[in-house]
Design a protein around this motif. Structure first.
Motif, mmCIF file in Angstrom:
data_model
loop_
_atom_site.group_PDB
_atom_site.id
_atom_site.type_symbol
_atom_site.label_atom_id
_atom_site.label_comp_id
_atom_site.label_asym_id
_atom_site.label_seq_id
_atom_site.Cartn_x
_atom_site.Cartn_y
_atom_site.Cartn_z
ATOM 1 N N LEU A 1 1.206 8.764 -2.283
ATOM 2 C CA LEU A 1 0.356 9.656 -3.074
ATOM 3 C C LEU A 1 -0.384 10.621 -2.160
ATOM 4 O O LEU A 1 -0.390 11.836 -2.374
ATOM 5 C CB LEU A 1 -0.636 8.821 -3.888
ATOM 6 N N LEU A 2 -0.969 10.077 -1.101
ATOM 7 C CA LEU A 2 -1.727 10.917 -0.180
ATOM 8 C C LEU A 2 -0.799 11.912 0.516
ATOM 9 O O LEU A 2 -1.135 13.092 0.688
ATOM 10 C CB LEU A 2 -2.443 10.048 0.850
ATOM 11 N N ALA A 3 0.405 11.436 0.895
ATOM 12 C CA ALA A 3 1.356 12.331 1.568
ATOM 13 C C ALA A 3 1.759 13.468 0.640
ATOM 14 O O ALA A 3 1.781 14.633 1.037
ATOM 15 C CB ALA A 3 2.577 11.541 2.014
ATOM 16 N N LEU B 1 0.114 14.697 -1.796
ATOM 17 C CA LEU B 1 -1.010 15.591 -2.085
ATOM 18 C C LEU B 1 -1.446 16.404 -0.877
ATOM 19 O O LEU B 1 -2.104 17.425 -1.034
ATOM 20 C CB LEU B 1 -2.204 14.788 -2.617
ATOM 21 N N THR B 2 -1.131 15.951 0.351
ATOM 22 C CA THR B 2 -1.671 16.684 1.502
ATOM 23 C C THR B 2 -0.608 17.366 2.363
ATOM 24 O O THR B 2 -0.902 18.396 2.968
ATOM 25 C CB THR B 2 -2.506 15.766 2.420
ATOM 26 N N PRO C 1 2.527 2.965 -2.265
ATOM 27 C CA PRO C 1 2.215 4.003 -3.265
ATOM 28 C C PRO C 1 1.006 4.851 -2.865
ATOM 29 O O PRO C 1 1.032 6.068 -3.050
ATOM 30 C CB PRO C 1 1.917 3.197 -4.530
ATOM 31 N N GLY C 2 0.002 4.220 -2.298
ATOM 32 C CA GLY C 2 -1.179 4.964 -1.874
ATOM 33 C C GLY C 2 -0.841 5.964 -0.783
ATOM 34 O O GLY C 2 -1.213 7.135 -0.857
ATOM 35 N N PHE C 3 -0.095 5.496 0.218
ATOM 36 C CA PHE C 3 0.284 6.397 1.308
ATOM 37 C C PHE C 3 1.155 7.545 0.783
ATOM 38 O O PHE C 3 0.982 8.694 1.181
ATOM 39 C CB PHE C 3 1.026 5.624 2.402
ATOM 40 N N PRO D 1 0.815 -1.224 0.000
ATOM 41 C CA PRO D 1 0.000 0.000 0.000
ATOM 42 C C PRO D 1 0.843 1.266 0.000
ATOM 43 O O PRO D 1 0.275 2.366 -0.014
ATOM 44 C CB PRO D 1 -0.777 -0.110 1.316
#
Lengths: 295, 311
Positions: B35-37, B39-40, B31-33, B29
């Motif tokens: 990506l979110l990091a 973006l935020t 890449p998901g974390f 997971p």
């Protein structure tokens, strides 16, 4: 108001009480039913007025007294809106929503699985961070987003908007899936692991098939919220706008407002999510419960 | 001899550390974390940075300086900034209260009187949740139109008075709160209905045997049992109700005067659409962020209380 017959409790006491149904209780029941009906009529009133106005001629929209039913029914308003709508905005909305939701649905369940099954000391902090990013009013971070998009020349682009929607949708999907996965017993995963499956093998072959409907519920809720999203799109796009932003432009002003066009645009915007919500209400209900409960 | 022994000891060790990183289940997971990091987190840091410098687009060639907390003071001590904060709190608390009360009343009405129609009614009640806030702003401007709207027309018929609901400060505020309540109370209805249905039987039956009246039953037995769920519903509604923009921007346009300029609209107006005081808007954003963080933290805390009643 009688209370004996009301289902405040079930079981033996309730049933015994129900047998003592008397006239006063019946009256209470009728009054309650009427109150409920009135509340529902008021509840659906605004939506009804949107439909009502859409199908009325201007003379009936601008009448002295409320006209409750359009007579005759006209499709002029819908036609006018359809002819004057920037269809590209509609397609753009569809693209931005579907891409950002798809990406959220790919990564969200994996992130939720990791958070619910692999226990480390940082899990709680990670969860709080994830849900905090979603629960913020979008205005809180709009200035930095606006300027970061400006600096990277992504302002007023579909790609930039999609990125922001991913930042909104991914945490929400993760959060909802986390609620589902926490309530899913780990037995079948453990059985699969005893048979030699890896952790992620168990995820793909056991957890994903078992939570298909939950993933769909999360996707449904996120899709509706993103389709309706107004603020972010309104701020970061000026010409490459989405459908809600365009419909907002129909807001009538001035001395001779075109309320018919406005209502028709509003109806076109809200019909798709309302129909989807009505058709898939079971899924939506379950998604909302997961959204609110979290734990 | 001793040196080679040390390497012989260290090598497998290092390899196993390396292997364990590559075999960590968190890798999938990641890449998901990330990506979110990506973006935020940068926007968050950038927002704090923007709020302590002095960017003002309307002043040409302004040298960028570190100004400490001047921008925060600008929001929290001037009339318009404080007013926006006040309006935000009034709208959030007002519509939250209304949404929870509405939710409770409608949930009880459905539970007691809907009978076999309960399923259908719950579905109907859900509808406003799916209506776009933009469409809501449009439809409420139709309904409340002083000349042609049905609400002012009915009021005129009944009282002979001409009203313009969004024309005065109180009316405009109430309208915005009403829109927020209508949009988000369906959630309170379904959460509380679920809670009422899954109330434990024993205390309710005990009270019935003791001869409790209908209202006594609700007040002394139901509500105390529902308290944790009411707390979750309330704080969750608060979070949702405080995210308002379409109603304040489209329906009342912040007016009359600045009566409905809440923090979101204040940020938008001062930072982007009207004056370009980017840093002041960023500071107001950080204040909004802190309010949001506090309410989210309270929600997460409260949500843990009611594991047994919550379904």
């Amino acid at each position: 108001m009688g209370h004996a017959d009301l289902p405040l409790s079930s079981g033996a006491a309730g049933r015994a009480a129900a047998r003592r149904l008397n006239r006063r209780a019946l009256l209470g029941r009728i009054v309650g039913g009427v109150v409920l009906a009135v509340v529902l009529v008021v509840w659906m009133g605004p939506l009804y007025w949107l439909i009502n106005t859409t199908f009325k001629y201007k003379a009936q929209i601008q009448s002295e007294a409320p006209v409750w039913f359009p007579d005759p029914i006209t499709l002029d308003n819908l036609e006018w809106v359809y002819d004057n709508l920037d269809h590209e905005a509609l397609y753009r909305s569809l693209r931005v929503v579907s891409i950002s939701v798809a990406i959220a649905l790919v990564f969200g369940p994996m992130m939720a699985y990791a958070l619910s099954r692999f226990h480390t000391r940082a899990n709680r902090q990670l969860e709080s961070w994830i849900i905090s990013t979603r629960m913020m009013p979008p205005a809180a971070l709009i200035m930095p987003y606006y300027f970061l998009l400006l600096r990277t020349s992504l302002l007023n682009t579909e790609f930039g908007l999609t990125l922001l929607y991913i930042a909104v949708n991914l945490p929400l999907t993760t959060w909802i899936m986390l609620a589902y996965l926490r309530s899913l017993p780990e037995d079948s995963e453990e059985a699969a692991r005893l048979d030699g499956a890896s952790r992620w093998g168990a995820f793909w072959y056991i957890v994903v098939p078992m939570t298909k409907s939950s993933i769909a519920a999360a996707g449904l809720l996120v899709t509706i919220l993103t389709w309706n999203e107004f603020f972010i799109a309104f701020v970061v796009t000026s010409s490459n706008i989405t459908f809600p932003v365009q419909v907002a432009g129909f807001l009538a002003n001035g001395m001779n407002p075109e309320y018919g066009h406005m209502a028709a645009a509003g109806l076109l915007l809200s019909l798709p999510p309302v129909i989807v919500a009505l058709v898939f209400h079971r899924s939506l209900l379950s998604g909302l419960h997961a959204f609110a409960g979290g734990k | 001899m001793s040196a080679s022994g040390a390497t012989a000891l260290a090598t497998p060790n290092r390899r196993s550390v390396k292997r364990s990183i590559w075999r960590s289940p968190w890798l999938v997971p990641l890449p998901g974390f990330l990506l979110l990091a990506i973006l935020t987190l940068p926007p968050f840091l950038y927002s704090v940075y923007l709020s302590v410098i002095n960017i003002d687009v309307s002043v040409p060639l302004l040298p960028v300086r570190f100004v400490w907390l001047t921008n925060y003071a600008r929001v929290l001590t001037t009339a318009d900034g404080l007013h926006a904060l006040m309006i935000s709190l009034i709208i959030s608390f007002g519509s939250t209260f209304a949404a929870v009360v509405m939710g409770l009343v409608i949930a009880y009405l459905i539970h007691l009187f809907a009978g076999r129609l309960a399923g259908l009614i719950v579905v109907l009640v859900l509808v406003p949740l799916a209506v776009s806030p933009v469409a809501m702003a449009l439809v409420f401007s139709l309904i409340l139109d002083p000349l042609y709207g049905p609400v002012p027309q009915i009021v005129e018929m009944l009282t002979g008075e001409l009203i313009a609901p969004t024309g005065n400060a109180t009316g405009a505020l109430l309208t915005v709160m009403f829109v927020q309540t209508w949009q988000w109370s369906p959630l309170a209805v379904i959460l509380l209905l679920g809670g009422i249905k899954s109330l434990p039987r024993e205390p309710v039956e005990a009270a019935q045997i003791d001869g409790a009246s209908f209202w006594g039953m609700i007040w002394h037995v139901h509500l105390p049992l529902l308290r944790p769920l009411l707390a979750v519903t309330g704080i969750f509604e608060f979070i949702l109700c405080s995210q308002v923009f379409a109603a304040t921007d489209l329906l009342t346009n912040g007016g009359p005067g600045n009566a409905t300029v809440d923090l979101s609209l204040f940020i938008y107006k001062i930072g982007i659409s009207e004056s370009g005081q980017v840093s002041v808007a960023a500071a107001a954003g950080v204040i909004t962020l802190i309010l949001g963080l506090i309410s989210t933290a309270v929600w997460l805390k409260v949500a843990k209380w009611d594991t047994q009643i919550y379904r």
